[in-house]
Write an enzyme that holds these catalytic residues in place. Sequence first.
Site, short mmCIF file in Angstrom:
data_model
loop_
_atom_site.label_atom_id
_atom_site.label_comp_id
_atom_site.label_asym_id
_atom_site.label_seq_id
_atom_site.Cartn_x
_atom_site.Cartn_y
_atom_site.Cartn_z
CG ASN A 13 -1.71 1.25 1.40
OD1 ASN A 13 -1.78 2.06 0.49
ND2 ASN A 13 -2.32 1.41 2.57
CE LYS A 15 -0.21 3.35 4.64
NZ LYS A 15 -0.19 3.44 6.08
CG HIS A 99 -5.96 2.03 4.92
ND1 HIS A 99 -5.55 2.99 5.81
CD2 HIS A 99 -4.94 1.13 4.83
CE1 HIS A 99 -4.33 2.68 6.23
NE2 HIS A 99 -3.94 1.56 5.66
CD GLU A 101 -3.10 5.62 6.51
OE1 GLU A 101 -3.03 5.69 5.27
OE2 GLU A 101 -2.20 5.08 7.20
CD GLU A 171 -3.77 -2.51 7.08
OE1 GLU A 171 -2.62 -2.71 6.65
OE2 GLU A 171 -4.41 -1.46 6.83
N GLY A 177 2.04 2.15 10.63
CA GLY A 177 3.01 3.24 10.50
C GLY A 177 3.69 3.62 11.80
CB SER A 217 4.76 -1.96 11.89
OG SER A 217 4.36 -0.61 12.11
N GLY A 238 2.65 -1.17 4.19
CA GLY A 238 2.79 0.24 3.85
C GLY A 238 4.25 0.61 3.66
N GLY A 239 4.86 1.12 4.70
CA GLY A 239 6.23 1.64 4.64
C GLY A 239 7.23 0.74 3.93
P1 PGA Z 1 2.57 0.16 7.54
O1 PGA Z 1 1.15 0.44 6.85
O2 PGA Z 1 3.07 -1.14 7.00
O3 PGA Z 1 3.41 1.34 7.16
O4 PGA Z 1 2.32 0.08 9.01
C1 PGA Z 1 0.23 -0.60 6.64
C2 PGA Z 1 -1.03 -0.06 6.03
O5 PGA Z 1 -1.43 1.06 6.37
O6 PGA Z 1 -1.66 -0.73 5.20
#
Ligand code: PGA
Length: 257
Positions: A13, A15, A99, A101, A171, A177, A217, A238-239
């Site tokens: 992802n 983002k 998601h 967010e 999640e 994050g 994470s 994500g990251g």
């Molecule tokens: P992250 O993000 O791996 O940076 O924690 C995961 C996500 O938001 O799908």
Amino acid sequence: MNRKYRKTVIAGNWKMNMLASEIKPFMEELKANLPKTRSCEMVLCTPAVMIPAMVKAGKECKVAAGGQDVSSFEQGAYTGEVSASQLADIGAKYCIVGHSERRQYHGEDDMLVNAKAAALLEKGVMPIICVGESLEQREMDLTMEYVAYQVKAALSGIDASQLRRCVIAYEPIWAIGTGKTATAQQAQEVCEGIRAVIRSIYGARPARAVSILYGGSMNAKNAQELLAQPDIDGGLIGGASLKPVDFAAIIKATDQD
Ligand code: PGA
């Protein structure tokens, strides 16, 4: 993972990061680091404007392109929105919905998440439906109750044949994050609980076949242990998905047989 019954999915992802012009070099580096044989489906979910570039660059390594959000409406006067048929038309195979967010910054509720998942299924795009509890909910021991509610609401009106095309991503909000990963046991417990909820709605066979991902994470270091859990069928990342070497390492971690 349980490859006998369901597919393993490693979905990135991105983002609101990266540029379309950065996709080609990213894919070249990813390719150089990928294992020769892969035992998972690879997906990168980008901003909608970058999907055509991802479709093109992803062909060689068989990385599918995905969106990060979709309108619940089919078409019409919804300025700024992107429809499911538009995503399908440019080659998106998957799309994230719900998601945290989007839920947090755009006020998306469970009904809207359900409508978005249904809109995608209608057009042949596979929804990656995100659920997960906040830290407060976890501390109050409400995790499973809340997540079960989210899963039931998101799948409302979706039949068993459509469920086969859905992916669920667990999640925990406190892990996204933040660098704080859920322990493999915590993640397994909730993913197992999600499968039990799905079993109670659709029966044993569809529940056994649905892929449930963990996100929050996940990285090159912790992926192996998380993916070794029987009910964790992949990751939403994500990251670490922004770094080709790390993303490739997570893909490698699916090779555990
Ligand atoms: P992250 O993000 O791996 O940076 O924690 C995961 C996500 O938001 O799908």
